[in-house]
Write a protein that holds these residues in place. Sequence first.
Motif, PDB file in Angstrom:
ATOM      1  N   THR A 236       1.111   4.217  -2.990  1.00 17.84           N
ATOM      2  CA  THR A 236       1.004   5.665  -2.756  1.00 17.84           C
ATOM      3  C   THR A 236       2.213   6.388  -3.336  1.00 17.84           C
ATOM      4  O   THR A 236       2.082   7.438  -3.985  1.00 17.84           O
TER       5      THR A 236
ATOM      6  N   ALA B 202       0.835  -1.205   0.000  1.00 13.99           N
ATOM      7  CA  ALA B 202       0.000   0.000   0.000  1.00 13.99           C
ATOM      8  C   ALA B 202       0.866   1.249   0.000  1.00 13.99           C
ATOM      9  O   ALA B 202       0.579   2.221  -0.718  1.00 13.99           O
ATOM     10  N   GLY B 203       1.943   1.227   0.793  1.00  8.61           N
ATOM     11  CA  GLY B 203       2.844   2.375   0.827  1.00  8.61           C
ATOM     12  C   GLY B 203       3.526   2.600  -0.508  1.00  8.61           C
ATOM     13  O   GLY B 203       3.682   3.737  -0.967  1.00  8.61           O
TER      14      GLY B 203
ATOM     15  N   ARG C 186      -1.609  -3.615  -6.180  1.00  7.71           N
ATOM     16  CA  ARG C 186      -2.905  -3.811  -5.532  1.00  7.71           C
ATOM     17  C   ARG C 186      -3.167  -5.282  -5.245  1.00  7.71           C
ATOM     18  O   ARG C 186      -2.811  -6.122  -6.040  1.00  7.71           O
TER      19      ARG C 186
ATOM     20  N   THR D  44       1.999   6.616  -7.105  1.00  6.27           N
ATOM     21  CA  THR D  44       1.035   7.632  -7.549  1.00  6.27           C
ATOM     22  C   THR D  44       1.649   9.024  -7.463  1.00  6.27           C
ATOM     23  O   THR D  44       1.485   9.849  -8.374  1.00  6.27           O
ATOM     24  N   LYS D  45       2.371   9.271  -6.366  1.00  3.12           N
ATOM     25  CA  LYS D  45       3.037  10.578  -6.218  1.00  3.12           C
ATOM     26  C   LYS D  45       4.111  10.757  -7.300  1.00  3.12           C
ATOM     27  O   LYS D  45       4.254  11.841  -7.872  1.00  3.12           O
TER      28      LYS D  45
ATOM     29  N   VAL E 250       0.676   0.600 -10.024  1.00  5.05           N
ATOM     30  CA  VAL E 250      -0.341   0.439  -8.981  1.00  5.05           C
ATOM     31  C   VAL E 250      -1.173  -0.828  -9.247  1.00  5.05           C
ATOM     32  O   VAL E 250      -1.612  -1.486  -8.317  1.00  5.05           O
TER      33      VAL E 250
END
Lengths: 137, 163
Positions: free
Chosen positions: B124, B120-121, B163, B127-128, B159
């Motif tokens: 993120t 999950a980290g 997931r 995405t950034k 991503v």
Amino acid sequence: MSLVDALAAEHAAVYAYGVLGARLTGADRREATATEATHRARRDALLLRLAETGATPPPAAPAYTLPFPVPDARAALRLAVLVEERTAAAWRAAVPRTTATDRTAAVTSLTDCAVRAARWRRRISATAPATVPFPGS
Amino acid sequence: VTSPALTRRRALGLLGGAVAAAGVASGCTTGSETPEPDPVLDALVAVWTGEWQLIRRYDATLARHPSLAARLTSVREDHAAHARAIGSLITARQSPGATPSAVAVAGKGAVPATAAAALAGLATAETKAAAAATSACMLAAGDTAALLASVAACEASHVVVLR
């Protein structure tokens, strides 16, 4: 005109998803249907944008030659990957030739193609790499 | 799985090509001349640094959670390809004779104890990174813009794997 090339790619994508979606079932079928609608929306937005710029958009061909026969679901998934890769290439080519909102649309479209290609590759194989380092190149 | 030590050596080795560019980007001068501001070069250096931060983060995650290797190894290799390509652009763009200065690739931080939290980290962070590459793409022209667009698209596609 690079947006004209992107439009041609989106026309072809809409056609291909119509063919390949018919070979899929269940969740794959639903995703193909949703993706066809996404490509259709992108195509329609491009038609409007090209009309604004005074360009003459190419019409959709009545039929497209598929790169390989699509008799079953496995071939359909392979075609979905290929369609996203080709559409990604058209949008990537548009990036250097656009600015402002057109550039944003090109990058967003390229990104969406890369994400969908990764999803389809994952459905073909859980072990092979699902991503490529430079989508559209 | 690549060890952190090997990664650091590789990072430093690759750094050689782009260190001088970072000197330009951070405003170092060569004698009396002040380099022209180059926002694209600054953006490239920022994206390149971000790639190396991600590579180190993947290495740390793989060291802590070896069971994720099948999913993460090719993603890490994508970032290594990005770092190489962007490093080449930086080297090509830098002013000749610019004074090199050190590049700090930030520490990797703690890896979450569970694989799920680690993934999950990473999602993120991807995405950034995609957003940063997209912003850099908006500044750039030509092949540089196209490359940055591909980098952004690739990072967004990671991503799917995470997931």
